[in-house]
Design a protein around this motif. Structure first.
Motif, PDB file in Angstrom:
ATOM      1  N   THR A   1     -32.837 -29.713  19.335  1.00 43.49           N
ATOM      2  CA  THR A   1     -31.493 -29.433  18.840  1.00 43.49           C
ATOM      3  C   THR A   1     -30.954 -28.202  19.553  1.00 43.49           C
ATOM      4  OG1 THR A   1     -32.079 -30.342  16.678  1.00 43.49           O
ATOM      5  CG2 THR A   1     -30.112 -28.958  16.804  1.00 43.49           C
ATOM      6  N   HIS A   2     -29.779 -28.347  20.138  1.00 42.86           N
ATOM      7  CA  HIS A   2     -29.142 -27.220  20.825  1.00 42.86           C
ATOM      8  C   HIS A   2     -27.644 -27.461  20.863  1.00 42.86           C
ATOM      9  CE1 HIS A   2     -28.577 -23.896  23.645  1.00 42.86           C
ATOM     10  NE2 HIS A   2     -27.737 -24.688  24.282  1.00 42.86           N
ATOM     11  N   ASP A   3     -26.870 -26.418  20.572  1.00 43.98           N
ATOM     12  CA  ASP A   3     -25.419 -26.494  20.583  1.00 43.98           C
ATOM     13  C   ASP A   3     -24.916 -26.051  21.956  1.00 43.98           C
ATOM     14  OD1 ASP A   3     -22.713 -26.459  20.184  1.00 43.98           O
ATOM     15  OD2 ASP A   3     -22.770 -25.232  18.369  1.00 43.98           O
ATOM     16  N   LEU A   4     -24.351 -26.979  22.706  1.00 45.57           N
ATOM     17  CA  LEU A   4     -23.882 -26.676  24.052  1.00 45.57           C
ATOM     18  C   LEU A   4     -22.776 -25.631  24.049  1.00 45.57           C
ATOM     19  CD1 LEU A   4     -24.142 -27.321  27.037  1.00 45.57           C
ATOM     20  CD2 LEU A   4     -22.660 -29.313  26.694  1.00 45.57           C
ATOM     21  N   ALA A   5     -22.097 -25.479  22.918  1.00 44.54           N
ATOM     22  CA  ALA A   5     -21.060 -24.451  22.830  1.00 44.54           C
ATOM     23  C   ALA A   5     -21.638 -23.050  23.005  1.00 44.54           C
ATOM     24  CB  ALA A   5     -20.336 -24.551  21.489  1.00 44.54           C
ATOM     25  N   GLN A   6     -22.945 -22.921  22.798  1.00 45.61           N
ATOM     26  CA  GLN A   6     -23.605 -21.631  22.961  1.00 45.61           C
ATOM     27  C   GLN A   6     -24.139 -21.422  24.375  1.00 45.61           C
ATOM     28  OE1 GLN A   6     -23.321 -19.604  20.335  1.00 45.61           O
ATOM     29  NE2 GLN A   6     -22.276 -21.358  19.391  1.00 45.61           N
ATOM     30  N   GLY A   7     -23.824 -22.334  25.272  1.00 43.71           N
ATOM     31  CA  GLY A   7     -24.308 -22.237  26.634  1.00 43.71           C
ATOM     32  C   GLY A   7     -25.482 -23.162  26.876  1.00 43.71           C
ATOM     33  N   LEU A   8     -26.058 -23.079  28.061  1.00 44.91           N
ATOM     34  CA  LEU A   8     -27.174 -23.945  28.411  1.00 44.91           C
ATOM     35  C   LEU A   8     -28.461 -23.454  27.759  1.00 44.91           C
ATOM     36  CD1 LEU A   8     -26.630 -24.644  32.229  1.00 44.91           C
ATOM     37  CD2 LEU A   8     -25.742 -25.882  30.255  1.00 44.91           C
ATOM     38  N   PRO A   9     -29.356 -24.378  27.408  1.00 45.90           N
ATOM     39  CA  PRO A   9     -30.653 -23.968  26.868  1.00 45.90           C
ATOM     40  C   PRO A   9     -31.529 -23.392  27.977  1.00 45.90           C
ATOM     41  CG  PRO A   9     -30.615 -26.332  27.186  1.00 45.90           C
ATOM     42  CD  PRO A   9     -29.234 -25.844  27.490  1.00 45.90           C
ATOM     43  N   ALA A  10     -32.561 -22.687  27.590  1.00 47.73           N
ATOM     44  CA  ALA A  10     -33.503 -22.124  28.555  1.00 47.73           C
ATOM     45  C   ALA A  10     -34.453 -23.231  29.001  1.00 47.73           C
ATOM     46  CB  ALA A  10     -34.274 -20.967  27.932  1.00 47.73           C
ATOM     47  N   ALA A  11     -34.079 -23.939  30.054  1.00 47.01           N
ATOM     48  CA  ALA A  11     -34.904 -25.023  30.581  1.00 47.01           C
ATOM     49  C   ALA A  11     -34.638 -25.135  32.074  1.00 47.01           C
ATOM     50  CB  ALA A  11     -34.559 -26.344  29.893  1.00 47.01           C
ATOM     51  N   GLY A  12     -35.628 -25.622  32.780  1.00 46.31           N
ATOM     52  CA  GLY A  12     -35.444 -25.787  34.207  1.00 46.31           C
ATOM     53  C   GLY A  12     -36.613 -25.189  34.960  1.00 46.31           C
ATOM     54  N   PRO A  13     -36.591 -25.256  36.287  1.00 47.87           N
ATOM     55  CA  PRO A  13     -35.541 -25.902  37.077  1.00 47.87           C
ATOM     56  C   PRO A  13     -35.654 -27.418  37.040  1.00 47.87           C
ATOM     57  CG  PRO A  13     -37.275 -25.131  38.522  1.00 47.87           C
ATOM     58  CD  PRO A  13     -37.651 -24.688  37.135  1.00 47.87           C
ATOM     59  N   VAL A  14     -34.510 -28.095  37.154  1.00 50.34           N
ATOM     60  CA  VAL A  14     -34.480 -29.549  37.086  1.00 50.34           C
ATOM     61  C   VAL A  14     -33.765 -30.105  38.307  1.00 50.34           C
ATOM     62  CG1 VAL A  14     -34.548 -29.584  34.558  1.00 50.34           C
ATOM     63  CG2 VAL A  14     -32.332 -29.577  35.738  1.00 50.34           C
ATOM     64  N   ASP A  15     -33.965 -31.385  38.531  1.00 51.63           N
ATOM     65  CA  ASP A  15     -33.302 -32.064  39.651  1.00 51.63           C
ATOM     66  C   ASP A  15     -31.922 -32.583  39.270  1.00 51.63           C
ATOM     67  OD1 ASP A  15     -35.706 -31.961  41.424  1.00 51.63           O
ATOM     68  OD2 ASP A  15     -36.532 -33.223  39.828  1.00 51.63           O
ATOM     69  N   VAL A  16     -31.742 -32.880  37.974  1.00 53.42           N
ATOM     70  CA  VAL A  16     -30.454 -33.397  37.493  1.00 53.42           C
ATOM     71  C   VAL A  16     -30.129 -32.736  36.163  1.00 53.42           C
ATOM     72  CG1 VAL A  16     -29.130 -35.418  36.759  1.00 53.42           C
ATOM     73  CG2 VAL A  16     -30.801 -35.643  38.612  1.00 53.42           C
ATOM     74  N   ALA A  17     -28.949 -32.128  36.088  1.00 53.20           N
ATOM     75  CA  ALA A  17     -28.389 -31.700  34.805  1.00 53.20           C
ATOM     76  C   ALA A  17     -27.342 -32.749  34.438  1.00 53.20           C
ATOM     77  CB  ALA A  17     -27.763 -30.318  34.912  1.00 53.20           C
ATOM     78  N   LEU A  18     -27.618 -33.506  33.389  1.00 53.08           N
ATOM     79  CA  LEU A  18     -26.806 -34.676  33.044  1.00 53.08           C
ATOM     80  C   LEU A  18     -25.877 -34.375  31.869  1.00 53.08           C
ATOM     81  CD1 LEU A  18     -26.126 -37.719  33.226  1.00 53.08           C
ATOM     82  CD2 LEU A  18     -28.139 -38.156  31.779  1.00 53.08           C
ATOM     83  N   PHE A  19     -24.593 -34.620  32.088  1.00 55.43           N
ATOM     84  CA  PHE A  19     -23.578 -34.562  31.038  1.00 55.43           C
ATOM     85  C   PHE A  19     -23.000 -35.965  30.925  1.00 55.43           C
ATOM     86  CE2 PHE A  19     -23.818 -30.384  32.862  1.00 55.43           C
ATOM     87  CZ  PHE A  19     -23.585 -29.476  31.828  1.00 55.43           C
ATOM     88  N   MET A  20     -23.169 -36.603  29.782  1.00 56.28           N
ATOM     89  CA  MET A  20     -22.693 -37.969  29.629  1.00 56.28           C
ATOM     90  C   MET A  20     -21.858 -38.083  28.355  1.00 56.28           C
ATOM     91  SD  MET A  20     -24.901 -41.449  30.080  1.00 56.28           S
ATOM     92  CE  MET A  20     -24.062 -42.981  30.463  1.00 56.28           C
ATOM     93  N   ASN A  21     -20.561 -38.317  28.521  1.00 58.24           N
ATOM     94  CA  ASN A  21     -19.643 -38.446  27.377  1.00 58.24           C
ATOM     95  C   ASN A  21     -19.645 -37.201  26.503  1.00 58.24           C
ATOM     96  OD1 ASN A  21     -19.128 -40.982  28.340  1.00 58.24           O
ATOM     97  ND2 ASN A  21     -20.292 -42.061  26.784  1.00 58.24           N
ATOM     98  N   VAL A  22     -19.752 -36.040  27.131  1.00 60.90           N
ATOM     99  CA  VAL A  22     -19.742 -34.802  26.354  1.00 60.90           C
ATOM    100  C   VAL A  22     -18.721 -33.803  26.889  1.00 60.90           C
ATOM    101  CG1 VAL A  22     -21.611 -33.714  27.686  1.00 60.90           C
ATOM    102  CG2 VAL A  22     -21.202 -33.004  25.328  1.00 60.90           C
ATOM    103  N   VAL A  23     -18.460 -33.806  28.206  1.00 62.33           N
ATOM    104  CA  VAL A  23     -17.506 -32.852  28.767  1.00 62.33           C
ATOM    105  C   VAL A  23     -16.135 -33.027  28.138  1.00 62.33           C
ATOM    106  CG1 VAL A  23     -16.270 -32.192  30.883  1.00 62.33           C
ATOM    107  CG2 VAL A  23     -18.752 -32.547  30.937  1.00 62.33           C
ATOM    108  N   ASN A  24     -15.734 -34.284  27.876  1.00 65.32           N
ATOM    109  CA  ASN A  24     -14.405 -34.521  27.294  1.00 65.32           C
ATOM    110  C   ASN A  24     -14.284 -33.977  25.882  1.00 65.32           C
ATOM    111  OD1 ASN A  24     -14.261 -37.043  25.175  1.00 65.32           O
ATOM    112  ND2 ASN A  24     -16.026 -37.218  26.553  1.00 65.32           N
ATOM    113  N   GLU A  25     -15.431 -33.651  25.247  1.00 65.15           N
ATOM    114  CA  GLU A  25     -15.399 -33.089  23.892  1.00 65.15           C
ATOM    115  C   GLU A  25     -15.504 -31.573  23.898  1.00 65.15           C
ATOM    116  OE1 GLU A  25     -18.244 -35.044  21.390  1.00 65.15           O
ATOM    117  OE2 GLU A  25     -17.363 -37.033  21.699  1.00 65.15           O
ATOM    118  N   LEU A  26     -15.641 -30.965  25.076  1.00 65.54           N
ATOM    119  CA  LEU A  26     -15.715 -29.521  25.193  1.00 65.54           C
ATOM    120  C   LEU A  26     -14.341 -28.947  25.519  1.00 65.54           C
ATOM    121  CD1 LEU A  26     -18.936 -29.150  27.387  1.00 65.54           C
ATOM    122  CD2 LEU A  26     -18.767 -28.863  24.904  1.00 65.54           C
ATOM    123  N   PRO A  27     -14.022 -27.766  25.004  1.00 68.12           N
ATOM    124  CA  PRO A  27     -12.747 -27.147  25.378  1.00 68.12           C
ATOM    125  C   PRO A  27     -12.792 -26.695  26.828  1.00 68.12           C
ATOM    126  CG  PRO A  27     -14.077 -25.620  24.094  1.00 68.12           C
ATOM    127  CD  PRO A  27     -14.806 -26.940  24.057  1.00 68.12           C
TER     128      PRO A  27
END
Length: 373
Positions: free
Chosen positions: A156-182
Motif C-alpha cells: 500500500t502506497h499513496d502516489l500523492a506522497q511521491g514515489l516509494p523507496a524501490a529500485g533500481p528498476v527497468d520499467v516504472a509503469l503508470f497505467m490508468n493513473v496519471v489521468n487521476e493525478l493533478p
C-alpha cells in the motif's frame, strides 16, 4: 465526403484463457448473479468518472468492493491486452529478466499483463506493485497467485506522497493513473523518477484514449522531455507533442479486440461495444535515443476521398496531412495504401505533402526504429 478506413495497424488482441480462468476463481463470469453485479459496477464506474469526476476520485472509488469487482473483471480485461503490443514494441530495450515498479497498480491489471507477456516470451519478471487502496493490493497478489506468477510483491502506497523507496528498476509503469493525478504532481514525478530507474530504464505510461486522459498523459510526456528525457516510442521525435498545441487535439493507438462472452453481455446491457481497444501511451528514458528524420507515425485513420487517400502524420515534432493520388500508386509507395493509425512509416521524397509515383513509402516493423539495449 471522406471515408475513414477502419483497418487497425496492430494485431487483433484477445485474452489468454489462463486469465479468464483465474478471474473465475470467485465464480463463473457469466453466472447471472455475478454478471449482474459486474454490470451494475460498470454503470456506476462510468457515471462516477464522468458526472462528478473530482468528487468520485477523492473518495478512492476502488475502496468500494462492488466497484472493485467490476474494475477487476470488465475493466481489467479491457486494459490488460494493451500491454502486449506495447511491450512487444519495447522488447529490444528490455533485459531478459525485467524489474518493474508499478505505481497506482489497481487490482492487478499491470501485474497480470506484464507477467503473462513475459511468460509467453520466455522472460522473467520481478514486479512490485503499489496502490493507495489495500483491497487493490490484496486483489493484485491474489491474481498473481492464481496465474502462478513468481516474483510479484505489492504494498500500500499513496502516489500523492511521491514515489516509494524501490529500485533500481527497468520499467516504472503508470497505467490508468496519471489521468487521476493533478498536474501539480508532475514536477515531483519528474524529479524523483531518475533515482528509481536502472541505467537504460524506462518510464511507461498507458492511459485511456479519451480527450482529458490522453492530453493529461501527453502533458507529463512533455514535462519529461523538457527535463531532458528521450522518447523511446511511439513518438518519432523528442520535441514537444504537437497535439497539445491545439485545445481539441490528442493522440492514441488502437487495436481490434475479441471480447470474451461476459464483456459482450455487459456491453449489451449498458449500451457499449468494446470491440476496439484504445490507449494513449509513451515510453521515456534518460538514455540517448536516435530518431531517424525520415520516420513518421500515422496518427489518424486513413481517409479515402475521390481520387486520393490521406493520412495525418506526426514527423519531427509536427503534424501534417500527406496524400497520394490514386493515379500515383506504385510499387515504391504501395505501403501508403495500407497505412493505418499508429503505423510507422519511412518516407523518402515526399515533397509538398504529396507522394508521387517515384516517392518511397515503407511500413517499418516495430522494434526496428531504435537500437537494442
Amino acid at each position: 465526403m471522406a471515408r475513414r478506413d477502419r483497418r487497425r495497424a496492430g494485431p487483433t488482441l484477445a485474452l489468454p484463457d489462463a486469465l479468464l480462468q483465474a478471474l473465475e476463481r470467485r465464480g463463473p463470469l457469466t453466472a447471472p448473479d455475478r454478471l449482474a453485479r459486474i454490470t451494475r459496477g460498470v454503470v456506476a464506474l462510468k457515471a462516477g468518472l464522468t458526472a462528478d469526476r473530482a468528487a468520485f476520485l477523492r473518495r478512492r472509488y476502488l475502496a468500494d468492493a462492488a466497484l472493485r469487482e467490476a474494475y477487476a473483471t470488465y475493466y481489467l480485461c479491457a486494459n490488460l491486452p494493451k500491454l502486449f503490443p506495447i511491450l512487444d514494441r519495447l522488447a529490444a530495450r528490455l533485459p531478459a529478466s525485467v524489474r518493474v515498479l508499478e505505481l497506482g497498480g489497481g487490482p492487478g491489471t499491470g501485474v497480470a499483463g506484464v507477467g503473462l507477456w513475459a511468460q509467453a516470451r520466455g522472460r522473467t519478471v520481478r514486479h512490485h506493485a503499489t496502490d493507495a487502496v489495500p483491497g487493490n493490493v490484496a486483489d493484485a497478489l491474489a491474481l498473481a497467485a492464481a496465474l502462478g506468477l513468481d516474483g510479484v510483491t505489492a504494498a500500500t502506497h499513496d502516489l500523492a506522497q511521491g514515489l516509494p523507496a524501490a529500485g533500481p528498476v527497468d520499467v516504472a509503469l503508470f497505467m490508468n493513473v496519471v489521468n487521476e493525478l493533478p498536474p501539480a504532481a508532475d514536477a515531483r514525478l519528474v524529479a524523483e523518477l531518475p533515482a528509481a530507474l536502472a541505467p537504460g530504464g524506462m518510464v511507461l505510461v498507458v492511459e485511456p484514449a479519451e480527450r482529458h486522459a490522453s492530453r493529461r498523459a501527453l502533458a507529463l510526456r512533455d514535462r519529461l522531455v523538457a527535463a531532458g528525457w528521450s522518447i523511446v516510442a511511439p513518438c518519432t521525435h523528442a520535441a514537444p507533442c504537437p497535439a497539445l498545441a491545439a485545445d481539441d487535439d490528442w493522440c492514441h493507438d488502437e487495436w481490434a479486440f475479441e471480447r470474451p462472452a461476459f464483456m459482450a453481455a455487459v456491453d449489451a446491457a449498458v449500451g457499449t461495444r468494446r470491440e476496439v481497444l484504445k490507449a494513449t501511451w509513451f515510453a521515456a528514458t534518460l538514455a540517448p535515443v536516435d530518431h531517424a528524420p525520415e520516420l513518421a507515425r500515422v496518427v489518424s485513420a486513413r481517409r479515402e476521398e475521390k481520387g486520393r487517400s490521406r493520412v495525418r502524420l506526426c514527423q519531427q515534432g509536427a503534424l501534417c496531412w500527406v496524400e497520394r493520388q490514386h493515379r500515383d500508386a506504385s510499387d515504391a509507395n504501395a505501403d501508403f495504401g495500407e497505412a493505418s493509425r499508429f503505423d510507422l512509416l519511412r518516407l523518402a521524397g515526399a515533397g509538398a505533402r504529396r507522394i508521387g509515383p517515384q516517392d518511397a513509402c515503407e511500413r517499418v516493423a516495430e522494434g526496428q526504429d531504435g537500437p537494442p539495449a
